[in-house]
Design an enzyme around this catalytic site. Structure first.
Site, short mmCIF file in Angstrom:
data_model
loop_
_atom_site.label_atom_id
_atom_site.label_comp_id
_atom_site.label_asym_id
_atom_site.label_seq_id
_atom_site.Cartn_x
_atom_site.Cartn_y
_atom_site.Cartn_z
N ASP A 8 -23.84 -22.68 -17.77
CA ASP A 8 -24.03 -23.22 -16.42
C ASP A 8 -22.67 -23.33 -15.74
O ASP A 8 -21.72 -23.84 -16.33
CB ASP A 8 -24.70 -24.60 -16.54
N HIS A 35 -35.97 -21.89 -16.23
CA HIS A 35 -34.86 -22.00 -17.20
C HIS A 35 -34.90 -23.35 -17.89
O HIS A 35 -35.35 -24.33 -17.31
CB HIS A 35 -33.51 -21.80 -16.51
N HIS A 69 -32.39 -26.14 -19.72
CA HIS A 69 -31.01 -26.61 -19.88
C HIS A 69 -30.83 -27.08 -21.33
O HIS A 69 -31.66 -27.85 -21.83
CB HIS A 69 -30.74 -27.81 -18.97
P1 DGP Z 1 -32.06 -26.42 -11.78
O1 DGP Z 1 -31.65 -27.52 -10.87
O2 DGP Z 1 -32.80 -26.86 -13.01
O3 DGP Z 1 -32.75 -25.33 -11.01
O4 DGP Z 1 -30.70 -25.86 -12.37
C1 DGP Z 1 -29.98 -24.80 -11.85
C2 DGP Z 1 -28.69 -24.81 -12.62
O5 DGP Z 1 -28.06 -23.58 -12.40
C3 DGP Z 1 -27.72 -25.90 -12.18
O6 DGP Z 1 -27.40 -26.70 -13.31
C4 DGP Z 1 -26.51 -25.16 -11.70
C5 DGP Z 1 -26.69 -23.77 -12.26
N1 DGP Z 1 -26.23 -22.68 -11.41
C6 DGP Z 1 -26.39 -22.57 -10.08
N2 DGP Z 1 -25.88 -21.39 -9.65
C7 DGP Z 1 -25.41 -20.76 -10.76
C8 DGP Z 1 -24.77 -19.50 -10.97
O7 DGP Z 1 -24.52 -18.71 -10.06
N3 DGP Z 1 -24.43 -19.18 -12.24
C9 DGP Z 1 -24.68 -20.04 -13.30
N4 DGP Z 1 -24.28 -19.62 -14.52
N5 DGP Z 1 -25.27 -21.24 -13.14
C10 DGP Z 1 -25.63 -21.58 -11.89
#
Ligand code: DGP
Length: 144
Positions: free
Chosen positions: A37, A106, A108
Site C-alpha cells: 500500500d 482487496h 488489507h
Molecule cells: P480502501 O479504502 O479499502 O479502498 O483502500 C485502498 C487502499 O489503497 C488505501 O489503503 C490506499 C491504497 N492506495 C490508493 N492508491 C494506491 C496506489 O496507487 N497504489 C497502491 N499501491 N496503493 C494505493
C-alpha cells in the site's frame, strides 16, 4: 459509490493489474496480485487483489473468493515471517460508506506492533518507493 453499479475498468488497481501503473509487487499468480500500500497504515501494509474484476466482496464468484482468501493467508504468513510483527490486522471495505476508496476488491494485511497505534485508514502519508521496494523484496523472499 454504493454496493451496486458497474465495475470501472479504469480504477487504479485494474490499471496496476494490467501493468499500466507501477506497484511494489510482493506476489502474483493466476488468481491474485499482492502489492504494498502506498499510503501504509503500518510498515509492510500489503494489499491482496483478485485478478477477476469485482468491485467488492459481494461481487466476486465464490470460487475466486476462495482462491483469493488462500492467497491472503499466504501473504499474511510471509509478512509475519519477513517483519515479525506482534499481530496482524486483516481488513476489507465495501462501498464508500463502508470505507472503500478503490473499487476493485482487496484485502488489507496490516502488521501490528505492541504499543504502536494503527495509522488512520486512508489518512497516512505516502511511502517512498525505495522503502517499499525493500519491503517488497523482504516479503517476496518469504512467499515460498
Ligand atoms: P480502501 O479504502 O479499502 O479502498 O483502500 C485502498 C487502499 O489503497 C488505501 O489503503 C490506499 C491504497 N492506495 C490508493 N492508491 C494506491 C496506489 O496507487 N497504489 C497502491 N499501491 N496503493 C494505493
Amino acid at each position: 459509490m454504493g454496493l451496486d453499479g458497474r465495475y470501472d475498468e479504469g480504477n487504479i488497481f485494474a490499471r496496476i493489474l494490467r501493468g499500466e501503473l507501477p506497484a511494489a509487487r510482493v506476489f502474483e499468480d493466476e488468481h491474485a496480485l499482492a502489492i504494498l500500500d502506498v499510503f501504509p497504515q503500518s510498515r509492510g501494509h500489503t494489499l491482496v487483489l483478485p485478478r477477476q474484476p469485482a468491485r467488492n466482496l459481494l461481487d466476486i464468484e465464490p470460487e475466486a473468493l476462495g482462491a483469493l482468501i488462500q492467497r491472503v493467508q499466504r501473504v499474511a504468513r510471509a509478512v509475519r515471517d519477513a517483519l515479525q510483527p506482534d499481530g496482524l490486522t486483516i481488513s476489507q471495505f465495501n462501498g464508500a460508506a463502508g470505507g472503500q476508496s478503490v473499487f476493485h476488491l482487496h484485502f488489507h494485511v496490516i502488521p501490528r506492533w505492541e504499543g504502536r497505534p494503527l495509522g488512520g485508514h486512508g489518512q497516512g502519508g505516502m511511502a517512498g518507493p525505495d522503502e517499499l521496494a525493500q519491503l517488497a523484496d523482504a516479503i517476496r523472499a518469504r512467499m515460498g
